[in-house]
Design a protein around this motif. Sequence first.
Motif, PDB file in Angstrom:
ATOM      1  N   ASP A 178       6.812 -12.039  -2.341  1.00 32.81           N
ATOM      2  CA  ASP A 178       5.935 -11.064  -1.693  1.00 32.81           C
ATOM      3  C   ASP A 178       4.579 -11.141  -2.395  1.00 32.81           C
ATOM      4  O   ASP A 178       4.409 -10.636  -3.500  1.00 32.81           O
ATOM      5  CB  ASP A 178       6.576  -9.674  -1.843  1.00 32.81           C
ATOM      6  CG  ASP A 178       5.682  -8.546  -1.335  1.00 32.81           C
ATOM      7  OD1 ASP A 178       4.476  -8.772  -1.128  1.00 32.81           O
ATOM      8  OD2 ASP A 178       6.206  -7.423  -1.174  1.00 32.81           O
ATOM      9  N   GLY A 211       1.807  -5.578   5.212  1.00 35.34           N
ATOM     10  CA  GLY A 211       2.768  -6.080   4.235  1.00 35.34           C
ATOM     11  C   GLY A 211       4.208  -5.740   4.562  1.00 35.34           C
ATOM     12  O   GLY A 211       5.102  -6.590   4.466  1.00 35.34           O
ATOM     13  N   ALA A 212       4.453  -4.491   4.951  1.00 35.83           N
ATOM     14  CA  ALA A 212       5.833  -4.081   5.221  1.00 35.83           C
ATOM     15  C   ALA A 212       6.413  -4.893   6.372  1.00 35.83           C
ATOM     16  O   ALA A 212       7.548  -5.376   6.302  1.00 35.83           O
ATOM     17  CB  ALA A 212       5.878  -2.589   5.543  1.00 35.83           C
ATOM     18  N   MET A 264       0.126  -8.234  -2.476  1.00 37.84           N
ATOM     19  CA  MET A 264      -0.919  -7.761  -3.383  1.00 37.84           C
ATOM     20  C   MET A 264      -1.519  -8.910  -4.206  1.00 37.84           C
ATOM     21  O   MET A 264      -2.710  -8.924  -4.495  1.00 37.84           O
ATOM     22  CB  MET A 264      -0.316  -6.714  -4.320  1.00 37.84           C
ATOM     23  CG  MET A 264      -1.305  -5.715  -4.821  1.00 37.84           C
ATOM     24  SD  MET A 264      -0.484  -4.409  -5.729  1.00 37.84           S
ATOM     25  CE  MET A 264      -0.509  -3.105  -4.532  1.00 37.84           C
ATOM     26  N   LYS A 322      -3.003  -7.476   2.936  1.00 39.02           N
ATOM     27  CA  LYS A 322      -4.162  -7.004   2.155  1.00 39.02           C
ATOM     28  C   LYS A 322      -5.339  -7.993   2.095  1.00 39.02           C
ATOM     29  O   LYS A 322      -6.209  -8.001   2.958  1.00 39.02           O
ATOM     30  CB  LYS A 322      -3.702  -6.631   0.748  1.00 39.02           C
ATOM     31  CG  LYS A 322      -2.686  -5.479   0.748  1.00 39.02           C
ATOM     32  CD  LYS A 322      -2.391  -4.995  -0.634  1.00 39.02           C
ATOM     33  CE  LYS A 322      -1.282  -3.962  -0.688  1.00 39.02           C
ATOM     34  NZ  LYS A 322      -1.700  -2.589  -0.589  1.00 39.02           N
TER      35      LYS A 322
HETATM   36  C1  LIG Z   1       3.717  -6.056  -3.082  1.00 39.90           C
HETATM   37  C2  LIG Z   1       3.573  -5.257  -1.835  1.00 39.90           C
HETATM   38  N1  LIG Z   1       4.336  -5.548  -0.788  1.00 39.90           N
HETATM   39  C3  LIG Z   1       4.244  -4.862   0.365  1.00 39.90           C
HETATM   40  C4  LIG Z   1       3.362  -3.823   0.510  1.00 39.90           C
HETATM   41  C5  LIG Z   1       3.283  -3.086   1.794  1.00 39.90           C
HETATM   42  O1  LIG Z   1       2.148  -3.414   2.499  1.00 39.90           O
HETATM   43  P1  LIG Z   1       1.615  -2.488   3.684  1.00 39.90           P
HETATM   44  O2  LIG Z   1       1.215  -1.192   3.078  1.00 39.90           O
HETATM   45  O3  LIG Z   1       0.500  -3.271   4.286  1.00 39.90           O
HETATM   46  O4  LIG Z   1       2.755  -2.326   4.649  1.00 39.90           O
HETATM   47  C6  LIG Z   1       2.526  -3.501  -0.559  1.00 39.90           C
HETATM   48  C7  LIG Z   1       1.563  -2.394  -0.435  1.00 39.90           C
HETATM   49  O5  LIG Z   1       1.037  -1.871  -1.362  1.00 39.90           O
HETATM   50  C8  LIG Z   1       2.646  -4.223  -1.764  1.00 39.90           C
HETATM   51  O6  LIG Z   1       1.895  -3.929  -2.823  1.00 39.90           O
END
Ligand SMILES: Cc1ncc(COP(=O)(O)O)c(C=O)c1O
Length: 455
Positions: free
Chosen positions: A258, A123-124, A261, A287
Amino acid sequence: MTDTTFDTTTVTMTAEEMVALTKEHTFFSWSAQGAVNPIPMTRAKGVYFWDANGKRYFDLNSQLMCVNIGYGDERVIRAIQQQAETLAYAGPSMATQVRAELGRELASVTPDGLKKFFFVLGGAEANENAIRMARAVTGRQKIIARYRSYHGATAGAITLTGDQRRWANEPGIPGVIHIFDPYKYRSPLYREGDSDEVFVRKCLDQVEEVLMYEGPHTVAAIFIEPVTGTNGIIVPPDGYLQGLREICDRYGILLICDEVMTGLGRTGAWFAVDHWKVVPDIMTMAKGLTSAYLPLGAVAINRRVADYFENNVFYGGLTYSAHPMCLAAAVANLRVLKEDDLVGNSRRMGKVMGELLEDLKAEHPSVGDVRHIGLFGCIELVKNRKTKEPIAPYTGGGPEMTKLVAFLKEKGVYAFTWRNLLHTNPPLCVTEAELREVFEIINEALAIADEAVRD
Ligand SMILES: Cc1ncc(COP(=O)(O)O)c(C=O)c1O
């Protein structure tokens, strides 16, 4: 040649050995290392996992809201095995069949106009690349995000993040501005009795005001979780997302959603934006894209963004972009979601879960609010319903929440709590009987929170 297998699955350690050795040599996220107390997890199937003592847990949070299809699905496992045997890795500049297939498969479920994908590992990274793309396409630098949000832990993503996980990482990247959320339960903009229309108008007027002071021509994107996740399942009232879309269009700002989730069925639709028929310019996901069988994220882009990069170089990349094994997991995962109609199940079971949550609110004075959409839900606990004093502070902790989690764990329910929030996000394959059983236990557990209620 000796016949060697590197088996890490046959359990040869006791629970205590597993925990001690894990803690000695490995580092945990978001924690003071001395305070972690991990469950020694050994196997999992469906909505359950087991620890090294053989204790079974119902997973009320799909680990980190990511095991969407549930654990141990043979179809995904087999797809990963087959891909490993055939082509475990191909560099990001290669075309592969699995890459072609995932592109087509994913395009069959994303909103109209979002049919091209950049594959990353989580996600990041997806959000990091969305920022990069938005800045390149618009030639502008500023990004507007919201306070009640989490977008990941890398430099840009943690700067977008509005919650306290950002604090220790500041100063972050330049040009990020935070605005307030359509959080009816606590928003000072909401007056008892206001219609959604009135509340939405006030929220959008506030966005416009911020834009006026920032200069809309300097803003590349408005970056939001369409339904807020860890910060409390804030479901926007009808009209809010449509209004943001309209503001973005008016000023040439990109709308970035985003869906890390919320995507892939969590809210009872393929993507949360589908509930309001809003199509962002960029949509990120991770995810549920593989249900966490392997790590994968994606950035979905519209024509405007895709066209820009037809003739302009994209200055970004990753060794593991479009990693064949992760893509194989995603293709199989998408087919499972379709074959088992898990998005429909999320919608149907979400209705049941919504009723169960509302019942808890009616019964327990400590329940200030419940919010839910599909199988994405949370309970907001308070010491007093009138003052809305949270049962735990904004920065987390508090004896009641600790006791509550311990009670649930003891009863075999693995739950995610944070601040004064108890999340209810089971795998999308959950049945009504399983839901009812776990809500019985939550019902019992809330007696602990009720004890903290005072006039
Ligand atoms: C809405 C949202 N964006 C981004 C992320 C980040 O994802 P990752 O942990 O795979 O980098 C998360 C993780 O919980 C999230 O809930």
